[in-house]
Design a protein around this motif. Structure first.
Motif, short mmCIF file in Angstrom:
data_model
loop_
_atom_site.label_atom_id
_atom_site.label_comp_id
_atom_site.label_asym_id
_atom_site.label_seq_id
_atom_site.Cartn_x
_atom_site.Cartn_y
_atom_site.Cartn_z
N ASN A 93 0.84 -1.20 0.00
CA ASN A 93 0.00 0.00 0.00
C ASN A 93 0.87 1.25 0.00
N PRO A 95 4.51 3.59 -0.28
CA PRO A 95 5.87 3.49 0.26
C PRO A 95 5.94 3.23 1.77
N ASN A 96 4.88 3.45 2.52
CA ASN A 96 4.99 3.33 3.98
C ASN A 96 4.24 2.15 4.56
N ASP A 97 3.65 1.32 3.74
CA ASP A 97 2.85 0.21 4.26
C ASP A 97 2.98 -0.99 3.33
N GLY A 246 14.59 4.23 8.84
CA GLY A 246 13.19 4.18 8.43
C GLY A 246 13.02 3.88 6.95
N TYR A 252 12.19 -1.20 10.23
CA TYR A 252 11.20 -0.13 10.08
C TYR A 252 9.82 -0.63 10.51
N TRP A 255 9.64 -0.50 14.19
CA TRP A 255 9.55 0.91 14.63
C TRP A 255 8.14 1.46 14.40
N ASN A 256 7.61 1.18 13.21
CA ASN A 256 6.29 1.70 12.84
C ASN A 256 5.21 1.15 13.76
N GLU A 257 5.34 -0.12 14.15
CA GLU A 257 4.35 -0.72 15.03
C GLU A 257 4.56 -0.29 16.47
N LEU B 142 5.15 9.92 -0.56
CA LEU B 142 5.33 10.45 0.79
C LEU B 142 6.18 9.48 1.60
N ALA B 146 11.88 8.92 10.36
CA ALA B 146 11.92 8.50 11.77
C ALA B 146 12.10 9.64 12.75
N ALA B 346 -0.33 3.42 6.41
CA ALA B 346 0.63 4.06 5.53
C ALA B 346 0.92 5.50 5.96
N ASN B 349 -0.80 5.74 11.16
CA ASN B 349 -0.82 4.45 11.85
C ASN B 349 -1.33 4.61 13.28
#
Lengths: 295, 464
Positions: A93, A95-97, A246, A252, A255-257, B142, B146, B346, B349
């Protein structure tokens, strides 16, 4: 035949492992019994209190919403997270998921690249150092100083000078995994038996041939031990590096979780990191066995 | 005039037709018979402007009514003309059209923009899922980053084309403080208010800052409004922020985890983490930052001098996307929708209810009460020069800058107020005149023409 199967050491060890596993799960289950959500109070609450509870995520979730979880996750919550993550490991989903398999692939690629560069530097250099007592002593202080530096201490310096966060990640893997390999290679090369080298010189073997045909096979088990240690370190480092930089990777993901305070996902990631680390180690153990010789 | 291939699309985009489903993003000729096609062509609109207006309005309608049956019900209930007038009064549709049309050729279409996962970045983030970048022909990726140090480094390294910043960061970077000197600009302020002082629940009885000696606080970055506001607030109560308490830098996402672990006693941090601390029952909201300075800037959208010079049209397109996003964000009625679009993994969160409580201003305070503060978080893009001067006075006050400061010159170089106002006017946004808007911090008026006197007037400082 059956009797011998039950008596074999491996079978009994496996049985004990299984028992330990069940015991851990039982302790987990018992410890998290209290943290299961308490049943909604039956006494009527004031409208204001009800609204506060709703904003705090304490009232019963509406359809389609996930219930709020607090405290350490229960086994059931953990299980459903594992199933959810593993059932769709390749989703993307943006770049971040991304799915867990994609994140793992990013981490493994970084580790692979950093480790490869470390091999290319450490093994030839280790050979040279191992064959020359002078160089060995000359290099020793540098190696001893650089070896114990934490990977994260390198990160600001790498970011500042390399000016690219993903290359910095690879650099940190490289700089941390190069030392055990270098030391072990040098040690392995230096401790090849005198007699074998003497035989080689008696037969007037050329230096390159001597290095490849005599020293390399003789030092191979030690070199592979170094590589195995280095790979373990590289896998430790990648998680820390990715937490700092990140973007992508299993670090990552953790970290995100963590940002979301989602313990189930963090525990899931820890399990995945452990299993992958074990597989990498098993792979090098196999290689090591392949080159080991009996004198 | 109009291209034949476009003929059918405009009718399908008609957002005010109660009888037909609203098809955004569907291409013509997909599932209607040729005779129907002629019928659609017959009622086609005669030029591309109508077409473009309908597409814009359709997108707005789609954003307002994600469920088509709701949109149809709404139109039947109030009538098409009423609906059109109501929507037009809320959204500057004519300006949006002008913006969509007069963009020059884009020098660079694929852009990387860095952000920190906080509600301050709402306009930057929401512009992606709600399509504000796409409408300007930009393909933006995007990148969740961190921490603020990394935001700074990735902008210096040019890994990001543009970035979410803390408002003081471009000032510090342009002055070469804490990094190499790079000319950075604040194109727009992202948000105003929207921060809070959150304390650990064990300090429920210590509501007077005078009792806070020995506390450990976290702020996101040294060059942040959070740091300056917390220092100001503490100093007003006679607490010296350099000697009586410890202020440490912690990336916003790690603040709640640190508060839970007891590493810190509280933080002046960005949302949603204040609300998240309440939601997780580890903290309570002591005060909102709006109670220190109502309307203070927090985060900014920044780009380097170099990027603006090399990509003027791309920069203009970015500017328009962000102003359009901010325009939508400032409207309280849109806040629930925005919360929904930026809460997923994304982006922020976070649980949607946490983000919604921050943006709508109806929130649980962690002490058992529900508060209703509609302007808890607000969005006003104007980078007032007076704000930059105030930031510089605080940097001087706390010893981040030594020696004489040319307040006016730095403020006017870094904060691009003229451009921001130009694009805001284009979008139909009323802005106040002048560049040095006056404001009060904790009841005391700040005079931007006498910064040095202001700095010297504080008893607690680090000047010597």
């Amino acid at each position: 035949m059956n009797a011998s199967l039950f008596k074999s050491l491996e079978f009994r060890a496996g049985l004990v492992s299984l028992l330990i596993f069940v015991f851990i799960l039982a302790v987990w289950h018992a410890a998290t019994l209290q943290s299961a959500p308490a049943p909604a109070p039956t006494t009527p609450v004031s409208a204001e209190q009800a609204e506060y509870d709703k904003l705090m995520g304490k009232s019963a979730p509406a359809a389609g919403e996930t219930a709020k979880t607090t405290g350490f996750p229960t086994l059931a919550q953990m299980g459903s997270t594992v199933v959810k993550q593993l059932s769709n490991p390749f989703y993307d989903n943006g770049p971040n998921d991304k799915g867990i398999a994609i994140q793992l692939a990013y981490s493994l690629a970084r580790v692979g690249l950093g480790f490869l560069i470390a091999c290319l530097v450490a093994i030839p250099l280790g050979f040279v150092i191992g064959m020359s007592p002078l160089l060995r002593r000359a290099f020793d202080p540098f190696i001893q100083v650089l070896k114990p530096i934490s990977p994260l201490a390198w990160m600001p310096l790498a970011l500042y000078t390399i000016k690219d966060s993903s290359i910095s990640g690879v650099f940190v893997i490289f700089i941390c995994s190069v030392w055990p390999m270098l030391l072990n290679t040098a040690f392995g090369v230096a401790s090849v038996k005198r007699e074998w080298l003497n035989v080689a010189s008696t037969l007037e073997v050329k230096p390159l041939r001597k290095a490849l045909k005599v020293i390399l096979p003789a030092a191979a088990p030690t070199i592979l031990t170094g590589m195995r240690i280095s790979m373990g370190i590289a896998w430790l480092v990648i998680v820390a590096a990715e937490m700092l930089v990140g973007g992508t990777g299993i670090g990552y993901f953790v970290w995100n979780e963590w940002n979301n305070l989602s313990l189930t996902n963090v525990i899931f990631a820890i399990l995945v990191i452990g299993v992958v680390g074990m597989l990498l180690d098993l792979f090098f153990a196999r290689l090591q066995r392949a080159v080991t010789y009996v004198e | 005039m109009s291209k034949p291939s476009n003929t059918g699309i405009s009718a399908l985009y008609d957002p005010y037709n109660a009888e037909k489903p609203l098809l955004v993003g569907c291409s013509c000729g997909e599932d209607h018979a040729p005779d129907q096609h002629n019928e659609i062509a017959a009622q086609r609109l005669h030029n591309e402007e109508d077409m473009s207006r309908n597409v814009i309005e359709a997108t707005v309608m789609k954003a307002l009514f994600p469920v088509d049956s709701v949109r149809r019900g709404f139109l039947r209930a109030v009538g098409t003309n009423t609906a059109r007038a109501a929507i037009a009064s809320m959204f500057p549709l004519s300006a949006l059209e002008a913006m969509a049309q007069n963009s020059g050729a884009l020098e660079k279409k694929d852009l990387k923009i860095g952000f920190i996962a906080i509600t301050c970045a709402s306009p930057i983030i929401m512009a992606d899922p709600l399509g504000f970048y796409k409408r300007q022909g930009l393909n933006v990726s995007l990148n969740k980053t961190a921490g603020w140090a990394l935001i700074r480094d990735k902008m210096i390294n040019k890994e990001h084309d543009a970035s979410h910043f803390l408002a003081p960061m471009p000032i510090a970077m342009s002055m070469g403080l804490g990094s190499n000197q790079v000319n950075m600009n604040v194109a727009t302020i992202q948000n105003t208010n929207g921060q809070a002082i959150t304390l650990h629940v064990k300090h429920k009885d210590k509501r007077n800052p005078k009792d806070w000696k020995g506390f450990k606080f976290a702020v996101p970055f040294e060059y942040s409004m959070h740091n300056f506001l917390l220092r100001y607030y503490l100093a007003e109560s006679g607490i010296n922020p350099d000697t009586d308490v410890q202020i440490r830098v912690t990336p916003p996402p790690e603040m709640v985890a640190n508060l839970r672990a007891g590493n810190i006693d509280g933080f002046l941090g960005p949302d949603p983490f204040n609300q998240r601390a309440v939601y997780d029952e580890v903290g309570f909201i002591h005060i909102l930052s709006k109670e220190i300075w109502d309307g203070h800037p927090c985060c900014a959208f920044g780009v380097s001098d170099e990027f603006i010079k090399q990509n003027p049209n791309t920069f203009a397109a970015l500017y328009r996307s962000l102003i359009a996003a901010a325009y939508m964000a400032k409207e309280p009625s849109n806040r629930a929708l925005i919360a929904k679009s930026i809460a997923p993994t994304a982006y922020l969160n976070q649980p949607e209810t946490v983000v919604a409580q921050v943006l709508t201003g109806k929130f649980a305070d962690g002490l058992g009460g529900v508060k209703n503060v509609p302007d808890r978080a607000n969005f006003d893009p104007v980078p007032w020069h007076s704000m930059a001067v105030w930031i510089l006075t605080q940097m001087k006050r706390w010893g981040y800058i030594k020696g004489d400061v040319n307040y006016k010159q730095i403020a006017e170089k870094v904060f691009m107020i003229t451009d921001a106002k130009k694009y805001m006017t284009e979008a139909g946004w009323q802005t106040e005149a002048g560049n040095y808007k006056r404001f009060k911090v904790m009841g005391r008026e700040f005079d931007p023409t006498k910064p040095d006197e202001y700095v010297k007037s504080f008893k607690i400082n680090k000047l010597s």
